[in-house]
Design a protein around this motif. Structure first.
Motif, mmCIF file in Angstrom:
data_model
loop_
_atom_site.group_PDB
_atom_site.id
_atom_site.type_symbol
_atom_site.label_atom_id
_atom_site.label_comp_id
_atom_site.label_asym_id
_atom_site.label_seq_id
_atom_site.Cartn_x
_atom_site.Cartn_y
_atom_site.Cartn_z
ATOM 1 N N THR A 142 -9.107 -4.176 -2.319
ATOM 2 C CA THR A 142 -9.330 -2.972 -3.111
ATOM 3 C C THR A 142 -10.076 -1.939 -2.287
ATOM 4 O O THR A 142 -11.083 -2.254 -1.650
ATOM 5 C CB THR A 142 -10.138 -3.302 -4.389
ATOM 6 O OG1 THR A 142 -9.460 -4.353 -5.087
ATOM 7 C CG2 THR A 142 -10.253 -2.096 -5.291
ATOM 8 N N ASP A 148 -4.003 -8.739 -0.307
ATOM 9 C CA ASP A 148 -4.422 -7.570 -1.085
ATOM 10 C C ASP A 148 -5.931 -7.390 -0.995
ATOM 11 O O ASP A 148 -6.672 -8.378 -0.912
ATOM 12 C CB ASP A 148 -4.059 -7.733 -2.564
ATOM 13 C CG ASP A 148 -2.562 -7.760 -2.818
ATOM 14 O OD1 ASP A 148 -1.824 -7.139 -2.041
ATOM 15 O OD2 ASP A 148 -2.145 -8.407 -3.798
ATOM 16 N N THR A 177 -5.318 -0.985 -5.251
ATOM 17 C CA THR A 177 -5.051 -2.189 -4.480
ATOM 18 C C THR A 177 -4.239 -1.793 -3.254
ATOM 19 O O THR A 177 -3.244 -1.077 -3.363
ATOM 20 C CB THR A 177 -4.277 -3.226 -5.317
ATOM 21 O OG1 THR A 177 -5.088 -3.587 -6.434
ATOM 22 C CG2 THR A 177 -3.940 -4.462 -4.510
ATOM 23 N N SER A 229 -2.051 -3.366 -0.286
ATOM 24 C CA SER A 229 -1.339 -4.590 0.094
ATOM 25 C C SER A 229 -0.940 -4.500 1.553
ATOM 26 O O SER A 229 -0.316 -3.526 1.975
ATOM 27 C CB SER A 229 -0.081 -4.766 -0.764
ATOM 28 O OG SER A 229 -0.429 -4.884 -2.122
#
Length: 151
Positions: free
Chosen positions: A129, A127, A114, A116
């Motif tokens: 991925t 967030d 993840t 951020s």
């Protein structure tokens, strides 16, 4: 006479011992350096985390990372979205970026974390991925980014 004969033998034994110890230490260095890639020739979670930290930096990927650090498929996705920064899942430059823990799926040959992003001086957070190929026979690259629904 015994004294002069014994002394060189002791020194030879000492020298041989030192050379053997140095040989063991020298042999251990390449092994330690190579151990970052796992036994199956895949990048480790630690390597992926380091790559993502370097790739994203504090405010997003630079020109070099955008050119050489992404897969051909992701380059197409970026080219297809000129009004949106696919690599950051945003339209602007974030105030800062953090990389979360990395998960690896050996059978899928992919790792992900993840990412951020912090906005408005850190008061806003989003967030997404980031996915990285585990195949260590090729240079490490970002495979894809999933912007999700946002937070």
């Amino acid at each position: 006479m015994i004294r002069t004969t014994a002394r060189p033998a002791r020194w030879r034994a000492y020298a041989v011992g030192c050379v053997a110890a140095l040989g063991i230490a020298a042999a251990a260095v390449p092994a330690a350096a190579a151990s970052a890639v796992d036994g199956n020739g895949r990048y480790t979670a630690e390597e992926i985390h380091t790559f993502l930290e370097d790739f994203y930096g504090e405010h997003g990927p630079g020109d070099f990372a955008r050119k050489y650090g992404i897969s051909p498929q992701l380059k197409e996705k970026v080219a297809d979205n000129p009004e949106f920064d696919v690599l950051l899942c945003a339209q602007n430059v974030p105030a800062s970026i953090d990389i979360g823990p990395v998960t690896t799926a050996q059978s899928a040959r992919v790792g992900w974390a993840t990412v951020s992003t912090y906005w408005n001086g850190g008061s806003g957070k989003a967030d997404f991925t980031a996915y990285v190929d585990l195949d260590a026979t090729r240079p490490i690259q970002l495979l894809d980014v999933d912007c999700g629904s946002g937070s």
